[in-house]
Structures are given as structure tokens and as C-alpha cells.
Design an enzyme around this catalytic site. Structure first.
Site, PDB file in Angstrom:
ATOM      1  N   CYS A 410     -14.691-123.440  33.549  1.00  7.19           N
ATOM      2  CA  CYS A 410     -13.238-123.519  33.414  1.00  7.19           C
ATOM      3  C   CYS A 410     -12.624-124.548  34.356  1.00  7.19           C
ATOM      4  CB  CYS A 410     -12.609-122.147  33.632  1.00  7.19           C
ATOM      5  SG  CYS A 410     -12.970-121.416  35.245  1.00  7.19           S
ATOM      6  N   HIS A 454     -11.024-117.608  37.131  1.00  4.37           N
ATOM      7  CA  HIS A 454     -10.669-118.572  36.081  1.00  4.37           C
ATOM      8  C   HIS A 454      -9.736-119.631  36.666  1.00  4.37           C
ATOM      9  CE1 HIS A 454     -10.579-119.826  31.952  1.00  4.37           C
ATOM     10  NE2 HIS A 454      -9.253-119.744  31.880  1.00  4.37           N
ATOM     11  N   ASP A 470      -4.356-123.555  28.676  1.00  6.58           N
ATOM     12  CA  ASP A 470      -5.726-123.231  29.090  1.00  6.58           C
ATOM     13  C   ASP A 470      -6.706-124.032  28.244  1.00  6.58           C
ATOM     14  OD1 ASP A 470      -8.067-122.178  29.990  1.00  6.58           O
ATOM     15  OD2 ASP A 470      -7.454-120.087  29.843  1.00  6.58           O
TER      16      ASP A 470
END
Length: 656
Positions: A410, A454, A470
Site C-alpha cells: 500500500c 495501511h 486509495d
């Protein structure tokens, strides 16, 4: 033959000390644990007359070498790791000096102290339970050292030590509930006391969050008032990163940004919840994106920054509980000049290929909203992969990732996306935190682990304000919708196996983990979490809320005195109890018979002294009393039960 301590007592001592050292094996260097094990075996062989102890000069030289070894291994002889290692190794050397009762008592006290050091690493319920068992065994060791000759078996000795410790529970409860919870620090822990604490940092490099995703350590627990939000809204906001040198991202906000207060317009449903955050030695707290208000203790001194980080004035070094309210739907009306400048800043001479890609999108006349969509489409259409083990990035990390390796976690996608936006003139920043969570129905709370760590991006769009984007969702949408476990390869799944092929085993494993975590949650809420606020609430509930600490101190002393008096009264009332020892039972029968003739045995008077006193007044009884006393002492103190019938016969025939 080496007679002290007796071999059974030595076995108890070595067993107890080995158990208390066992949890430390994962924290100390291998040579320290090896040294301790070698010295334990050496002392046991010496007690068995199979080996001799090393001379004192060699013991001294080895102990000095121990200090040198600890210093070379840790760079110091102080601190948590070095101090515990030194204590364990010296404990082993102390075993070689075990020659008298004083040495044995010191070893037991060091064992009790080592029990406390285990809580520097873990304060879970299982750790407390394990340490409680060790305390029982250590107390049984003390009983064994004081029991001569050895008569009690393993079960009876454990029963006796448990009984002794249970008697201390009322006093422990009084002290736990009423002793003042003092928030002022009268002492400080060593600098390395919080090393090894897992969690997000205040900076991010490509590769450090995927390391957290291999950890099952608990990050925090949260209890919602009502129904929790859907998975796609479970973004737990942590450090916000503005500044980058092309490789690393840091918060980097300045004083003027902290003073800036943006206008926030919230809408939709709000969520109220209570957080229980594990210690991580950083100033940031976590909140559901985006926090609107927070309620915490005065000692925590929390505030919401201009970039909507929830912060504390002091590092979080203990279990921390606070309440918050968040609105997943929100808009901001303006962006401060200094924030716009920082959200567009890129290091000079870095990321040439990434800048060129953004310029191509700008030349197409795309709006900021369309550029955001174009970047997301780029991640979807190109051969990007979501992986915990991406290739090592050399040179320009962002260009290397976007145009060569295209494999990452991520933080790779968040960092690359943010650079793309800034190169296109769109203010953007990286936000780190956690995504998702697992509902534990047994405790009715949500559990978030380090593996849920994350990173995502936020872009400033006119008329909308900061908007969460995201980019990981473009490559691995299952990570957003179903959690980290579904997005990871098979080898990183629970138990390292295919979830579908072993669903029964995995379900049983997860159920056991939920049960254990619910137990830990209750332990941390009501025991570890019993702070000043909880104590004040408890005192209010029992009508003592208006009492000051001086009055509570008097009450505490009074309660302790009452407990001591109750125990003393109970012992006094049971002073004439019928003993289980048949020899003592027969001897007390003799004493009662003499008491009827005005010869009352004093409490502090020994059997031989009593016989001498009676014999001085009644010489005709002297010989018989001396024979009975000799039989009694031989049976009780020399372990000669075969003389019991003779004692019974002599007492039966005794006529005072």
C-alpha cells in the site's frame, strides 16, 4: 556429599528459576541463555557429587567476562535488555555460591524480581497467569527450604503455597481499588524500555508498512455505540505525511499549520466509539476518518491538529482509552496557503519519468478530478501487482516502481500516487493508519491488528476539500472490501494455509483466538485500565467521591488493620485446633492431662523445657516425662514414625 540445600529443595529452586527465565529467551542473546543453562546444570551435578565447583578466582573472572559480554552485545550494561540479561546471567553464577540458607533466600527473591521483569515485555492475561503459577512454585520452593526433614509431596507443597497466597488476596484487593493512582512520574524507565513496541511511525518508506502486515500484534480495540460502519469506511486515521525527499515521507508540518483551523462541514451519519489503544511510544492517536471530537483524561492532553490528526502532548507508553466521534462524510471550504505549498512540494531533480507522465495528462486539458481518475485507471490497466515481497528499489524509488517493477504494497501505491498528483499541480498528502477490523462477537468490540496497517492518499479538489483516494483499491480491491487476509498470498494467510481448503481448522483457530482476545480485552479494560478516572468512578459509586486522598489513606489503613486483626483473631481462635500429626495429637493429650494438675504449658515453651519444669516440682514424674518427650521429639523431628505405638503406650500409662 553436598548437603545444602537438600536435593529435593534444589530441584524446586532450579525448576522455578528456569520457568521464570523461559519467557526471556526470545529477548536476550543466545549466549546469555546458554550461560544460565550451563550454570544450572553445573550446580545440579555438583549437588549430585558428579562434578566440582570452579575455583573462586575462575568464578570471578567469568563474572567479569559476563559484564564485558553484555556491554559488547548491547553497547551498555544498563537498560531493559542489557539489565535483564545481566540479571539472568548473574543469577546463574549465584547458584554456584549456594551454600547456606541466606543464599537460597536471595535466589528466591531474585526469582520474584524476574517475575516482574517479564511484564516489561507483555502484560497480557496469559503472561499474568503464567507468572502467577511461577509465584506459587517459588513460594513452594521457600516452603521446601524451610521444611526439614522433607515430608510434603509435590501436590501438598503446591497446595500449601497456594493457600498462603490466597490469604493475601483480600489485602491485594483493598490496595488495588483504594491505593491512589498517582499520575506523576516519581521515576523514569530506561531509554530502551519501549524498544520493540510495534506500530506505525511518524515517517514512511517503501517497505516499512508491509513489515507490519506480517505482525499479528494488536494495534487497538474499538467499541461502537450502535452498529459499526461498513468495511469501506473503516479507515483509521493516523500520522499525516507532507514532506518527502524522494525516498522517505515525514509529517513535516510547521507551527503555522498547527495554528490554522480549517472549516469543516460534516454531513451524514456520525459514529461514536471508545478506543483502547495499545502503547506505541508515539504522540499520535487513532480515530475513524474523520474525527470531529474527542473525550479523554486530562493527563492525556489530546487535541485535533489542522490536518485532522488526533494527537497527544506526550508519547503513548501505556494502555490508553478515550472516546471519539467521527463523520465519514465531510467537506472543507478553504486551504491555507502554507498547506497548499507543502502539499505541492517535490524534491528537485527527483522523479523525472513520473513528472513527465503527469505533464502528459495536463497537456490533454484534464481537470483535477479527471487526472485523479486517469491515475487510478493507470494502476488498473497496467500490470501492477499487490505484494508483501516487492523487488528492492534502486535509484529513484517512485520512477522505478511506476515504470519498472510495478509490484508493491500500500505504501508504494500511496507514495507514487501522491507524487503523480503533486507533479500535476494537485495538492496531495499521504495518510497512514489502519484499514478494516475484525468483529469479536464474544466481547462485542472490533479488533484491529498491526497487519491491518495501511497507507492512502488525500487530494485537494476545489469545492470538495480534502478527498480520500486509495490507489491500492485499483490494484487489490479485495484489500479494501474484505480485509488484508483475502488480499495476501496463501503463505501469509492464517496458519499459512489455503482458507477454503482448511476452513474448518481455520475457523476453530480463529474462534480460539477470539476467545483469548476477549479475555485479554476484559483484563486490559478492568485491571490494566484501572486508572485514575476508573478509580474516581468507583469511589463515586460507593459514596466516597468527595473524600480527599488523606481521608482515603486513613480508610485504607483502617481496612488493612481490620484485615490483620481478623487474621490474628482467626489464628488465636484456632490455636487449640486438633493437629493432623498423630504424635502431636498424643502429646497435646498429655499436656491437657498435666494442665488439670496445674501444670499449664506456655505457648513459647518447648517440650524439653516443659518436662524439666514439671520434673522440678514433681520429681516422681521426671523419668516418665523425659522418656515420653524423647519419643515425641524422635517421631516429629527425626522422622521415626515406628515409635508411635510406644509413645501411645507410655502416654496411656502416664498417671500424674
Amino acid at each position: 556429599m553436598n548437603t545444602f540445600p537438600p536435593l529435593p529443595s534444589l530441584q524446586w529452586l532450579l525448576f522455578a528459576l528456569s520457568l521464570v527465565v523461559l519467557p526471556h529467551l526470545s529477548h536476550i542473546h543466545w549466549w546469555v541463555s546458554g550461560t544460565f543453562a550451563l550454570l544450572v546444570v553445573w550446580r545440579y551435578l555438583y549437588a549430585s557429587d558428579l562434578i566440582k565447583l570452579p575455583p573462586q578466582w575462575l568464578q570471578f573472572a567469568l563474572s567479569m567476562g559476563l559484564f564485558v559480554g553484555v556491554f559488547l552485545s548491547y553497547g551498555t550494561i544498563f537498560g531493559k535488555e542489557a539489565g535483564v540479561s545481566l540479571l539472568i546471567a548473574l543469577l546463574g553464577f549465584k547458584l554456584l555460591e549456594l551454600q547456606q540458607m541466606r543464599d537460597a533466600f536471595i535466589l528466591c527473591l531474585l526469582g520474584y524480581f524476574l517475575v516482574i521483569t517479564n511484564f516489561l515485555y507483555s502484560q497480557s492475561f496469559l503472561t499474568a497467569l503464567y507468572m502467577g503459577i511461577i509465584v506459587i512454585i517459588m513460594t513452594a520452593t521457600l516452603n521446601s527450604l524451610n521444611e526439614q526433614p522433607q515430608q510434603l509431596n509435590f501436590k501438598k507443597r503446591l497446595y500449601l503455597s497456594s493457600k498462603l497466597l490466597i490469604q493475601a488476596i483480600p489485602m491485594m484487593l483493598v490496595l488495588f481499588f483504594l491505593f491512589p493512582r498517582i499520575t506523576t512520574n516519581f521515576w523514569s524507565l530506561p531509554k530502551d524500555a519501549y524498544q520493540g513496541v510495534t506500530g506505525l511511525g511518524e515517517s514512511m518508506k517503501m517497505g516499512n508498512i508491509n513489515e507490519l502486515s506480517l505482525s499479528d500484534e494488536v494495534a487497538f480495540r474499538v467499541k461502537f455505540q450502535g452498529k459499526p460502519p461498513p468495511p469501506k469506511q473503516l479507515y483509521w486515521r493516523g500520522p499525516v505525511l507532507w514532506w518527502t525527499d524522494g525516498t522517505e515521507w515525514k509529517s513535516g508540518y510547521q507551527q503555522e499549520i498547527t495554528q490554522y483551523k480549517p472549516v469543516l462541514a460534516v454531513s451524514g451519519q456520525s459514529y461514536k466509539y471508545e478506543m483502547t489503544l495499545e502503547p506505541h511510544n508515539q504522540r499520535w492517536l487513532l480515530a475513524l476518518d474523520i474525527p470531529q471530537s474527542v473525550q479523554a483524561t486530562k493527563e492525556l492532553r489530546t487535541y485535533i491538529s489542522s490536518d485532522f490528526q488526533l494527537l497527544s502532548m506526550l508519547p503513548i507508553r501505556q494502555l490508553t482509552r478515550y472516546a471519539a466521534e467521527s463523520f465519514p462524510e465531510y467537506k472543507m471550504k478553504d486551504l491555507a496557503k502554507v498547506q497548499r505549498q507543502m502539499a505541492l512540494r517535490l524534491p528537485e531533480g527527483k522523479h523525472p519519468k513520473t513528472r513527465e507522465l503527469s505533464k502528459q495528462w495536463l497537456k490533454q486539458g484534464l481537470s483535477p478530478e479527471m487526472i485523479v481518475q486517469q491515475a487510478m485507471q493507470y494502476f488498473r490497466q497496467q500490470a501492477f501487482y499487490y505484494s508483501l515481497t516487492p523487488p528492492l528499489l534502486t535509484g529513484d524509488s517512485v520512477d522505478e516502481f511506476l515504470f519498472n517493477t510495478r509490484e508493491g504494497f500500500c505504501e508504494h501505491y500511496a507514495a507514487a500516487f501522491t507524487v503523480l498528483m503533486r507533479a500535476a499541480g494537485i495538492p496531495s498528502r499521504v495518510v497512514t493508519g489502519y484499514l478494516g477490523g475484525e468483529i469479536n462477537e464474544m466481547g462485542e468490540y472490533m479488533l484491529v491488528r498491526q497487519r491491518d496497517a495501511h497507507a492512502w492518499s488525500e487530494v485537494w479538489l476545489e469545492g470538495q476539500g480534502w478527498v480520500r483516494v486509495d490507489p491500492t483499491g485499483a490494484v487489490a480491491p479485495e484489500r479494501i472490501n474484505s480485509g488484508i487476509d483475502t488480499a495476501l498470498p496463501q503463505q501469509y494467510s492464517p496458519l499459512g494455509m489455503n482458507l477454503e481448503q482448511s476452513s474448518g481448522l481455520v475457523q476453530a483457530w480463529q474462534e480460539m483466538r477470539r476467545s483469548l482476545d476477549a479475555l485479554n480485552y476484559g483484563w486490559k479494560q478492568w485491571v490494566l485500565g484501572y486508572n485514575t478516572e476508573r478509580q474516581t468512578q468507583f469511589l463515586n459509586n460507593i459514596g466516597l467521591g468527595n473524600w480527599d486522598w488523606q481521608q482515603l489513606g486513613v480508610l485504607l489503613i483502617a481496612l488493612l488493620a481490620t484485615l490483620f486483626s481478623a487474621v490474628a483473631t482467626w489464628l488465636w481462635m484456632h490455636a487449640g485446633y486438633t493437629p493432623k500429626d498423630p504424635a502431636q495429637r498424643l502429646y497435646l493429650k498429655l499436656c491437657r492431662r498435666l494442665a488439670k494438675r496445674q501444670f499449664v504449658r506456655h505457648t513459647s515453651e518447648g517440650a524439653w523445657d516443659f518436662a524439666a519444669r514439671v520434673g522440678a516440682v514433681r520429681p516422681d514424674l521426671s523419668v516418665a516425662l523425659q522418656e515420653i518427650t524423647a519419643l515425641y521429639t524422635q517421631i516429629r523431628y527425626r522422622n521415626q514414625p515406628e515409635l508411635l505405638p510406644l509413645l501411645k503406650q507410655r502416654i496411656r500409662g502416664f498417671k500424674p
